[in-house]
Design a protein around this motif. Sequence first.
Motif, mmCIF file in Angstrom:
data_model
loop_
_atom_site.group_PDB
_atom_site.id
_atom_site.type_symbol
_atom_site.label_atom_id
_atom_site.label_comp_id
_atom_site.label_asym_id
_atom_site.label_seq_id
_atom_site.Cartn_x
_atom_site.Cartn_y
_atom_site.Cartn_z
ATOM 1 N N SER A 171 -9.191 2.509 -5.048
ATOM 2 C CA SER A 171 -8.398 2.038 -6.184
ATOM 3 C C SER A 171 -8.651 2.929 -7.386
ATOM 4 O O SER A 171 -9.663 3.623 -7.466
ATOM 5 N N GLU A 177 -8.423 1.484 -10.536
ATOM 6 C CA GLU A 177 -8.966 0.606 -11.578
ATOM 7 C C GLU A 177 -10.494 0.562 -11.568
ATOM 8 O O GLU A 177 -11.127 0.555 -12.632
ATOM 9 N N PHE A 204 -1.936 -3.230 -8.759
ATOM 10 C CA PHE A 204 -3.001 -2.260 -9.020
ATOM 11 C C PHE A 204 -2.572 -0.899 -8.471
ATOM 12 O O PHE A 204 -1.498 -0.759 -7.875
ATOM 13 N N HIS A 205 -3.405 0.116 -8.677
ATOM 14 C CA HIS A 205 -3.098 1.480 -8.248
ATOM 15 C C HIS A 205 -3.925 1.851 -7.020
ATOM 16 O O HIS A 205 -5.118 1.555 -6.967
ATOM 17 N N GLN A 206 -3.281 2.507 -6.082
ATOM 18 C CA GLN A 206 -3.980 3.002 -4.899
ATOM 19 C C GLN A 206 -3.971 4.521 -4.904
ATOM 20 O O GLN A 206 -2.942 5.154 -5.138
ATOM 21 N N HIS A 261 -9.622 -8.738 -9.632
ATOM 22 C CA HIS A 261 -8.396 -8.665 -8.827
ATOM 23 C C HIS A 261 -7.160 -8.929 -9.687
ATOM 24 O O HIS A 261 -7.164 -9.812 -10.541
ATOM 25 N N HIS A 266 0.856 -1.193 0.000
ATOM 26 C CA HIS A 266 0.000 0.000 0.000
ATOM 27 C C HIS A 266 0.893 1.244 0.000
ATOM 28 O O HIS A 266 2.049 1.197 0.425
#
Length: 690
Positions: A452, A454, A362-364, A358, A319
Motif C-alpha cells: 500500500s 498509505e 486506498f492506493h496499491q 483501514h 486491486h
Amino acid sequence: MTNELSEKILEHLSKCDKVNSLDLANIFQEDHQKVIGAIKSIQTIGNIINVEQISTKKWELTEEGHHVLKFGSHEAAVYNAISEDGTPQPEIMKIVPYAKVGISKALAAGWIEIDKNNKSLIKKKVSSINDVAQSHLMNLTDVPDNVKQDYKKRKLLQQTVIKSVILTKGESFMTKIVKQEADVTADLLLNDAWKEKSFKPYNFDALGSALDIGHLHPLLKVRSEFRKIFLEMGFTEMPTNNYVESSFWNFDALFQPQQHPARDAHDTFFISDPKLSTNFPEDYLQKVKKVHSVGGYGSQGYRYDWKIEEAQKNLLRTHTTAVSARMLHKLMSNGEFKPVKYFSIDRVFRNETLDATHLAEFHQIEGVVADYNLSLGDLIGVIYEFFRKLGITQLEFKPAYNPYTEPSMEIFCYHNGLGKWIEIGNSGMFRPEMLLPMGVPENVNVIAWGLSLERPTMIKYGLNNIRDLVGPKVDLQMVHDNPFCRLEKNTSRSVRKNEKESEELFTCSTQEKIQDNWKKMVIFCDPKYPPYSLETILSILKKIFKISVNVHLHSSVEKIAPSLVKFCSEFIDKKENDLTIIVIWRNVGVNPRMNITGSHQEIVGEINIARFFNRLIERRKPNLLRYESKGVNYANKIDNILDRIHEISFNSNSRNKFNSLRNFQVGPYFSGNEISIADIVFQSVCRQGL
C-alpha cells in the motif's frame, strides 16, 4: 540582436505594402523562428504592424522520389533491365531496386508481359517507353493534383504544411523602435522629462500574482518517490485510470473462483448503473471459462458451472492486478511475447469497516516482471533490490495463499523502532491457469509484488491514524507544513549500529552537501548508444562543482569510433575535486538502471544519467535546470518525455515516430519557454542520427 533584426524588418516593410515572414528569412539569411520572434517583439510595442497568420502547402520528394528522379521510375528500371530475348523474374528482382513495384506498374502500363510458356520469364511488349513519372517529378508545377495524390500513395511525394505570417503597416507604423517606459519614476518627473517619453499601455485585464496556496499532499510526495524507483529499475507505468472494472477482469481472468468470498457484496462495491459489461475477447473468455469449470494446462480447475452472468457484473476494482491482467493479455494479443516490466500506483476500493488503519479507498503499488524461466529466486532478488531502494534491508518471507499466484509470499520487514517484524507487502508468481489462456508461452513466468501507499506515508510523516492522512478530517495545515519526501536509499545491507537512526524508513533533506555515495560515480556507456547529453550536462555541472572525469575502455570492447575517442576529454582533470566520474565504454545494451554499491553509484542508460545529474544540479542550484523543484506534475511530464525518447530511440519499429515527439512541445522547448533535461537528451539523440 532581436532589436537589430526588428529594425531591419520595419525598414524593409517601409518600402513595400506587405511582406511574408518566409521572404524575410531569405532576405536577411536568418532562421524563420528568429524572424517570428522579432515580429512578436515588435507586436508588444504597440500597433506598429498588422500580422496575419497563413498556412501554405508544399509538395516535396520523398527519399524514394529522389531515387526515381535520379534513376528513373521503378517500372522504367524494370523495362530497361529486360533483354531482347527476355529476362527471368528472379534475376530482375536481384538487380533492380523496388523491382516488385516496378514489375506491377510495368505490367499495368502494358510495357512488359509474362511469357505464356515460361511463367518466370518476362519480355518487353513495346519497343520504347516514355518515363512519365520521372518527367513529372522533375517539374511538379504542371502536374495535376490527382496525379500528385497518386504519387503520394506510391510514397514518391509528400505534402508539408508551412506556417508563416503576412506583415502590413499598422496605424502607428515607424521604422525605429523606441523603448517604452513601464513606470513613472522620480527621474522622469524631474524637468518634465516624462512628456517626451512613450509609455506602455496598462493592461487592466492582466491577472495578478498567483497566491501561494497550492501544496502537494503527502501521498503525492511519497508516490513520486516510489515512481522514480520503478523508473530507475527500468519499469514501464501501466494505464490505471479505469476505476470501474468487470468481474471478468477483476476476478475471473485472475483464476479467482466465482464463489470466492471476495466476490460478495460485503467485500466489494458493485455498480448498479451500468450494471453489466458485455464486451469481452470471446476466444479468451472461452479459455477462461474452460480452465475454471473443467481445468486445462495441467490443472483440474475448480469443477463448477462457470456463469457469464457473474463475470459481467461491474464493480469498483479491488486491486490493480486487474490492470496487470489486461496488460499481459494485450501484450500477447500482438502475437509475440517480449519480456516486460510493468508497475502501477493508483486507487483501489474495498468494502472495509473504517478504523485507524483501514479505509474503503486506498492506493496499491504493484510491480510485475514477465520473462523466460523466472524462478522464486528471481522474485526474491527483485524484491530485495526494490525494497533496498526504499531503505528497507531486513526482509523475511512467509508462505501465503492467493488464488492467482503460486507460490505466494507475504513480505515482512523488521522495524527497529517497534522492535518487531511487520507485514509490508505481498508477492507471488502468477499461476499457469491465469497466464496460459492468454497465450503466454509455457516457459515464461510472471513475478509480482505489491504494497500500500498509505502505510509508508504514515510511517514517513508520523501519522498513527489513516483518517488523519485521507478524508474529511485531514488537517490542511499538515499538508502545508510537511516537507518534501526523500526515501533513504541505504548503501549497505548490514544493520546499523545506531538503533534510533534505523527506526526511520524514510528521511527528508534539503541539504546542499553532496552525499558520500554521490562523490564517486561509475557510468557505463555502450559505444553503440553513446550518451552524448553527458558532455552538455557536465558543462552545466562544472559551473557549480569541481568535477574530474576518467574514461576507460572495457576489455569486451576492442575499439570505439574515432568520434568518441575525445569523449568528455575537456573534463579530464586530476586535481582535487568534489565529484569524480568514471566513464567506462562497455557493451551494456539499452535497458537503463542504477545501482548503489558501497561508496559509489553505478549508472547505465542515458535517461538515468540525465535524471540523476539533474537532481544533483537542482540540489545546489534549484533555478539552473528546473526539474523536481517545479512540482510533481512538471517532473512527471519531463519523465514521460524522457521515457518516450528512450522507447523511440532504441526501438527500430518506432523510429519513424521520432518526429511525433515534437508534438509534445508547447513552445520552443518541451516545457514551454524554459529548457529542460528532456530537451538536452532529445538533441543528443538527434545527434546520433536517429
